[in-house]
Design a protein around this motif. Structure first.
Motif, PDB file in Angstrom:
ATOM      1  N   ARG A 164      50.988  41.878  27.931  1.00  0.00           N
ATOM      2  CA  ARG A 164      49.720  42.186  27.270  1.00  0.00           C
ATOM      3  C   ARG A 164      48.625  42.699  28.195  1.00  0.00           C
ATOM      4  O   ARG A 164      47.472  42.730  27.812  1.00  0.00           O
ATOM      5  CB  ARG A 164      49.211  40.946  26.542  1.00  0.00           C
ATOM      6  N   GLY A 165      48.939  43.127  29.402  1.00  0.00           N
ATOM      7  CA  GLY A 165      47.913  43.621  30.309  1.00  0.00           C
ATOM      8  C   GLY A 165      47.426  42.515  31.231  1.00  0.00           C
ATOM      9  O   GLY A 165      47.730  41.334  31.040  1.00  0.00           O
ATOM     10  N   THR A 166      46.677  42.918  32.259  1.00  0.00           N
ATOM     11  CA  THR A 166      46.249  41.959  33.281  1.00  0.00           C
ATOM     12  C   THR A 166      44.775  41.612  33.164  1.00  0.00           C
ATOM     13  O   THR A 166      43.973  42.387  32.653  1.00  0.00           O
ATOM     14  CB  THR A 166      46.508  42.510  34.695  1.00  0.00           C
ATOM     15  N   VAL A 167      44.462  40.434  33.656  1.00  0.00           N
ATOM     16  CA  VAL A 167      43.089  39.960  33.783  1.00  0.00           C
ATOM     17  C   VAL A 167      42.884  39.739  35.274  1.00  0.00           C
ATOM     18  O   VAL A 167      43.694  39.072  35.926  1.00  0.00           O
ATOM     19  CB  VAL A 167      42.879  38.628  33.019  1.00  0.00           C
ATOM     20  N   GLN A 168      41.810  40.308  35.818  1.00  0.00           N
ATOM     21  CA  GLN A 168      41.548  40.181  37.247  1.00  0.00           C
ATOM     22  C   GLN A 168      40.617  39.007  37.530  1.00  0.00           C
ATOM     23  O   GLN A 168      39.657  38.778  36.798  1.00  0.00           O
ATOM     24  CB  GLN A 168      40.929  41.481  37.781  1.00  0.00           C
ATOM     25  N   MET A 169      40.922  38.278  38.621  1.00  0.00           N
ATOM     26  CA  MET A 169      40.120  37.121  39.032  1.00  0.00           C
ATOM     27  C   MET A 169      39.876  37.209  40.533  1.00  0.00           C
ATOM     28  O   MET A 169      40.748  37.672  41.269  1.00  0.00           O
ATOM     29  CB  MET A 169      40.869  35.808  38.775  1.00  0.00           C
ATOM     30  N   THR A 170      38.741  36.710  40.987  1.00  0.00           N
ATOM     31  CA  THR A 170      38.528  36.597  42.430  1.00  0.00           C
ATOM     32  C   THR A 170      39.377  35.448  42.957  1.00  0.00           C
ATOM     33  O   THR A 170      39.805  34.572  42.197  1.00  0.00           O
ATOM     34  CB  THR A 170      37.048  36.322  42.763  1.00  0.00           C
ATOM     35  N   ALA A 171      39.597  35.444  44.270  1.00  0.00           N
ATOM     36  CA  ALA A 171      40.357  34.345  44.885  1.00  0.00           C
ATOM     37  C   ALA A 171      39.655  33.019  44.641  1.00  0.00           C
ATOM     38  O   ALA A 171      40.301  32.014  44.355  1.00  0.00           O
ATOM     39  CB  ALA A 171      40.529  34.599  46.372  1.00  0.00           C
ATOM     40  N   LYS A 172      38.347  33.011  44.724  1.00  0.00           N
ATOM     41  CA  LYS A 172      37.588  31.771  44.519  1.00  0.00           C
ATOM     42  C   LYS A 172      37.800  31.245  43.098  1.00  0.00           C
ATOM     43  O   LYS A 172      38.028  30.053  42.895  1.00  0.00           O
ATOM     44  CB  LYS A 172      36.105  32.027  44.781  1.00  0.00           C
ATOM     45  N   GLU A 173      37.742  32.120  42.097  1.00  0.00           N
ATOM     46  CA  GLU A 173      37.957  31.709  40.703  1.00  0.00           C
ATOM     47  C   GLU A 173      39.384  31.198  40.498  1.00  0.00           C
ATOM     48  O   GLU A 173      39.602  30.169  39.856  1.00  0.00           O
ATOM     49  CB  GLU A 173      37.713  32.887  39.756  1.00  0.00           C
ATOM     50  N   ALA A 174      40.360  31.920  41.074  1.00  0.00           N
ATOM     51  CA  ALA A 174      41.767  31.548  40.894  1.00  0.00           C
ATOM     52  C   ALA A 174      42.059  30.188  41.520  1.00  0.00           C
ATOM     53  O   ALA A 174      42.700  29.333  40.904  1.00  0.00           O
ATOM     54  CB  ALA A 174      42.669  32.619  41.502  1.00  0.00           C
ATOM     55  N   GLU A 175      41.588  29.970  42.749  1.00  0.00           N
ATOM     56  CA  GLU A 175      41.848  28.707  43.430  1.00  0.00           C
ATOM     57  C   GLU A 175      41.094  27.541  42.794  1.00  0.00           C
ATOM     58  O   GLU A 175      41.531  26.392  42.899  1.00  0.00           O
ATOM     59  CB  GLU A 175      41.497  28.828  44.907  1.00  0.00           C
ATOM     60  N   ALA A 176      39.985  27.828  42.121  1.00  0.00           N
ATOM     61  CA  ALA A 176      39.194  26.772  41.465  1.00  0.00           C
ATOM     62  C   ALA A 176      39.737  26.445  40.076  1.00  0.00           C
ATOM     63  O   ALA A 176      39.216  25.541  39.408  1.00  0.00           O
ATOM     64  CB  ALA A 176      37.736  27.208  41.374  1.00  0.00           C
ATOM     65  N   GLY A 177      40.767  27.142  39.611  1.00  0.00           N
ATOM     66  CA  GLY A 177      41.348  26.855  38.298  1.00  0.00           C
ATOM     67  C   GLY A 177      40.495  27.352  37.142  1.00  0.00           C
ATOM     68  O   GLY A 177      40.383  26.665  36.128  1.00  0.00           O
ATOM     69  N   GLU A 178      39.903  28.528  37.303  1.00  0.00           N
ATOM     70  CA  GLU A 178      38.990  29.047  36.298  1.00  0.00           C
ATOM     71  C   GLU A 178      39.562  30.173  35.442  1.00  0.00           C
ATOM     72  O   GLU A 178      38.811  30.998  34.914  1.00  0.00           O
ATOM     73  CB  GLU A 178      37.700  29.523  36.988  1.00  0.00           C
ATOM     74  N   LEU A 179      40.886  30.206  35.266  1.00  0.00           N
ATOM     75  CA  LEU A 179      41.459  31.234  34.385  1.00  0.00           C
ATOM     76  C   LEU A 179      41.020  30.948  32.962  1.00  0.00           C
ATOM     77  O   LEU A 179      41.183  29.849  32.445  1.00  0.00           O
ATOM     78  CB  LEU A 179      42.987  31.219  34.463  1.00  0.00           C
ATOM     79  N   ALA A 180      40.442  31.971  32.326  1.00  0.00           N
ATOM     80  CA  ALA A 180      40.034  31.870  30.916  1.00  0.00           C
ATOM     81  C   ALA A 180      40.271  33.227  30.292  1.00  0.00           C
ATOM     82  O   ALA A 180      39.366  34.044  30.152  1.00  0.00           O
ATOM     83  CB  ALA A 180      38.575  31.455  30.814  1.00  0.00           C
ATOM     84  N   ALA A 181      41.532  33.498  29.916  1.00  0.00           N
ATOM     85  CA  ALA A 181      41.916  34.787  29.349  1.00  0.00           C
ATOM     86  C   ALA A 181      42.031  34.661  27.835  1.00  0.00           C
ATOM     87  O   ALA A 181      42.390  33.613  27.311  1.00  0.00           O
ATOM     88  CB  ALA A 181      43.239  35.236  29.955  1.00  0.00           C
ATOM     89  N   THR A 182      41.728  35.771  27.137  1.00  0.00           N
ATOM     90  CA  THR A 182      41.824  35.780  25.658  1.00  0.00           C
ATOM     91  C   THR A 182      42.595  37.017  25.208  1.00  0.00           C
ATOM     92  O   THR A 182      42.632  38.031  25.886  1.00  0.00           O
ATOM     93  CB  THR A 182      40.439  35.780  24.991  1.00  0.00           C
ATOM     94  N   LEU A 183      43.155  36.906  24.026  1.00  0.00           N
ATOM     95  CA  LEU A 183      43.871  38.011  23.382  1.00  0.00           C
ATOM     96  C   LEU A 183      43.568  37.905  21.900  1.00  0.00           C
ATOM     97  O   LEU A 183      43.660  36.840  21.313  1.00  0.00           O
ATOM     98  CB  LEU A 183      45.385  37.882  23.625  1.00  0.00           C
ATOM     99  N   GLY A 184      43.264  39.082  21.285  1.00  0.00           N
ATOM    100  CA  GLY A 184      43.068  39.079  19.847  1.00  0.00           C
ATOM    101  C   GLY A 184      41.744  39.556  19.383  1.00  0.00           C
ATOM    102  O   GLY A 184      40.762  39.719  19.951  1.00  0.00           O
TER     103      GLY A 184
END
Length: 184
Positions: A164-184
């Motif tokens: 479904r395509g990619t969502v880009q995150m900074t290293a700081k966001e990724a390591e802090a557990g801040e993934l918040a992706a949506t579809l729809g």
């Protein structure tokens, strides 16, 4: 008792007389002694051997454990955590236990769907799956995401659920557990 002293021999005559040689007393042989019983403080040879074997095995095992924990380890990694939400309410199917999944054009979105993490150059660096789902207000379906083994050291990461395509995150966001992706 008398106060008289015995008469001393004249030293001149005593020096001229030869000394008498006497025989040394005969050396008597000791009777043989019975063998000493084993000491209660010393283990038998068999027990001593077994103790030595156990001590040697413990030393070798200890050296192995220590050497196994020294040296180059895994590169520094982290677990990318967060949530993925399917927000098209008309495409969400709820199950009887509070979970949910996508339907229709979103039937590929469900627990176990692949999650791929890419580095800044677009190379795959880790993979995982969508975790537990929960029906949320407004007919959304929210999935837990936890992808282990993501290597540290990138400026940013891209995360893709299914195809479904990619969502880009900074290293700081990724390591802090801040993934918040949506579809729809």
């Amino acid at each position: 008792m008398t106060n008289e002293f015995p008469q001393q021999a004249d030293t001149d005559t005593a020096a001229s007389e030869p000394l008498a040689v006497t025989e040394a007393p005969a050396i008597r042989e000791m009777p043989p002694q019975p063998p000493m019983p084993p000491s209660k403080n010393r283990p038998s040879p068999r027990v001593a051997g077994l103790l030595g074997l156990a001590a040697g095995a413990a030393l070798v095992g200890g050296a192995w454990v220590i050497s196994a924990n020294i040296g180059p380890g895994d590169p520094d990694t982290f677990t990318l955590k967060g949530f993925f939400s399917l927000t098209d309410g008309s495409s969400v199917v709820r199950d009887g236990s509070g979970g949910c999944r996508g339907s229709g054009g979103y039937d590929d979105i469900q627990e176990g769907t692949s999650v791929t993490v890419y580095d800044a150059s677009g190379s795959v660096v880790a993979t995982g799956n969508l975790g537990d789902s929960k029906g949320a207000p407004y007919s959304a379906c929210v999935f837990k995401v936890a992808v282990d083994g993501v290597p540290k050291g990138q400026k940013y990461y891209k995360v893709e659920v299914s195809h479904r395509g990619t969502v880009q995150m900074t290293a700081k966001e990724a390591e802090a557990g801040e993934l918040a992706a949506t579809l729809g």
